[in-house]
Design an enzyme around this catalytic site. Sequence first.
Site, PDB file in Angstrom:
ATOM      1  N   CYS A   1      14.712  43.983  42.002  1.00 30.53           N
ATOM      2  CA  CYS A   1      14.080  44.297  43.301  1.00 30.53           C
ATOM      3  C   CYS A   1      15.166  43.860  44.551  1.00 30.53           C
ATOM      4  CB  CYS A   1      12.678  43.845  43.555  1.00 30.53           C
ATOM      5  SG  CYS A   1      11.549  44.415  42.526  1.00 30.53           S
TER       6      CYS A   1
ATOM      7  N   TYR B   1      34.113  38.721  33.253  1.00 26.28           N
ATOM      8  CA  TYR B   1      33.234  38.380  34.459  1.00 26.28           C
ATOM      9  C   TYR B   1      31.791  39.223  34.290  1.00 26.28           C
ATOM     10  CZ  TYR B   1      37.475  36.183  35.759  1.00 26.28           C
ATOM     11  OH  TYR B   1      38.459  35.604  35.994  1.00 26.28           O
TER      12      TYR B   1
HETATM   13  N1  LLP Z   1      43.100  30.580  37.133  1.00 25.40           N
HETATM   14  C1  LLP Z   1      42.471  30.013  38.104  1.00 25.40           C
HETATM   15  C2  LLP Z   1      42.653  28.688  38.639  1.00 25.40           C
HETATM   16  C3  LLP Z   1      41.354  30.951  38.598  1.00 25.40           C
HETATM   17  O1  LLP Z   1      40.462  30.404  39.470  1.00 25.40           O
HETATM   18  C4  LLP Z   1      41.019  31.930  37.950  1.00 25.40           C
HETATM   19  C5  LLP Z   1      40.002  33.225  38.592  1.00 25.40           C
HETATM   20  C6  LLP Z   1      42.048  32.617  37.016  1.00 25.40           C
HETATM   21  C7  LLP Z   1      43.196  31.754  36.654  1.00 25.40           C
HETATM   22  C8  LLP Z   1      42.083  33.810  36.534  1.00 25.40           C
HETATM   23  O2  LLP Z   1      42.017  34.953  37.183  1.00 25.40           O
HETATM   24  P1  LLP Z   1      42.275  36.552  36.625  1.00 25.40           P
HETATM   25  O3  LLP Z   1      43.291  36.544  35.813  1.00 25.40           O
HETATM   26  O4  LLP Z   1      40.909  36.713  35.845  1.00 25.40           O
HETATM   27  O5  LLP Z   1      42.112  37.378  37.937  1.00 25.40           O
HETATM   28  N2  LLP Z   1      34.416  36.757  39.446  1.00 25.40           N
HETATM   29  C9  LLP Z   1      35.557  37.495  39.799  1.00 25.40           C
HETATM   30  C10 LLP Z   1      36.792  36.906  39.420  1.00 25.40           C
HETATM   31  C11 LLP Z   1      36.858  35.571  40.091  1.00 25.40           C
HETATM   32  C12 LLP Z   1      37.953  34.732  39.302  1.00 25.40           C
HETATM   33  C13 LLP Z   1      38.061  33.360  39.845  1.00 25.40           C
HETATM   34  N3  LLP Z   1      39.204  32.593  39.362  1.00 25.40           N
HETATM   35  C14 LLP Z   1      35.491  39.007  39.373  1.00 25.40           C
HETATM   36  O6  LLP Z   1      34.342  39.248  38.970  1.00 25.40           O
HETATM   37  O7  LLP Z   1      36.392  39.899  39.619  1.00 25.40           O
END
Ligand code: LLP
Length: 415
Positions: A342, A371
């Site tokens: 909702c 994610y």
């Molecule tokens: N290293 C650190 C310190 C991080 O905070 C993150 C992601 C990564 C690596 C990895 O980032 P990636 O390669 O996955 O982009 N929930 C959001 C993404 C938030 C990511 C937070 N930190 C989404 O669904 O797009």
Amino acid sequence: MTTGPAVRRLSAWDAELLRGLAAEYDTPLYVLDPERVRENAARLRAAFDAEEISYAVKANTTRPVLATLRATGVGAECASAGEVERALAAGFAGEDVRYTAVNPPERDLNYVTDVAADHDLVVTVGAADALDRLDERDFDGRLCIRANPGVGAGHHEKVATGAAPKFGVPMGRVPDLAAEAVDRGFQLVGLHAHAGSGISGEDLEAHRELVARMGELARSVIADVSSLGFVNVGGGIGVPYRADEDPLDLDAVATATRDAFGDVDARLGIEPGRYFVADAGVLLTQVNTVKPTPETTVAGVDAGMTTLVRPAMYGSYHAVRSLAGDADERETVPTTVAGPICETADVLCEDRPLSDPERGDLLAVGNAGAYGYEMSSNYNSRPRPAVVAIEGEGGRLAVRREAVADITGLETWSE
Ligand code: LLP
């Protein structure tokens, strides 16, 4: 090891296999393909052949993913004590585990410093007073300092971390903090920074700037304070979510990263999350109600923002495909796929040209491996979905579907 195509589009998933899994395990259902995770890891390794690679486990901590990636030899970057516990349980060696929590809760630090006594994990701090907090716990393990590089990037303002004051020690203060850490007897082994999530072609410039700043910082710390084992420049390697988006040229990203880093007497490291898992997962959901309206056809499905929050939270685009056997023969109509929660925001896509939906159809949502399950919730008392991993011709259950009893079981109050 096969590296596979640069991207696996939603259209490349075997519809019959997915229909079979939905019939066996019910919907909503996350389906993961460990083989695709392996291919993604192999492509990253081929591009970043000399660098240290860790997997940011926050993207997906289910066991098939952790076990698959552990076997490829990458390390584990963990954002909480819970993630450290799960990485160790999945067999990551302590020395390959990095704890990089932001504003770590007391309970986290108690656990991590305890574990560090037996497993040589690296603890990364993003604030000067964290040294006091580690001292109080007699921490004598490996320490890394997270810098705030003053430059951010990302697919959405909510995931650009690099310049947000919340993250890391301001760049200019890092050399002094490094010196203080060494004076106080900490084993300083590395520096860390992360620009944000979703480095795409356009954001490559921000990434390059971050890496250049980190290279400069590392040279100054090494010259004036201490030798370093590694400098980690974070994750954020983007994946194409739309069918007409090209995948990143990983070799070009790797070369740009190395060039920007320059000559530093420490190992360069990266820690992507999304890249390993995004296109290795789909979400399956069933159409339960179809409502023609003057503006659009609303397909009401059993997955919503509690199953996959990215569209509601960031306005993220996820490909949607009808898996109905005769989908190709149907008319294409603008369709809004709406969940059972909702909230107005609870739509997976709006006015998307889709094969005219019918009650009982199965839909697949693409790029759901990163994610997705990880950010699912129990809002509206909705149990979280099951997760199944493809194995051979079928699937193997990785996480069972929650029941309402799993949610109410935590309650201690009864009349
Ligand atoms: N290293 C650190 C310190 C991080 O905070 C993150 C992601 C990564 C690596 C990895 O980032 P990636 O390669 O996955 O982009 N929930 C959001 C993404 C938030 C990511 C937070 N930190 C989404 O669904 O797009």
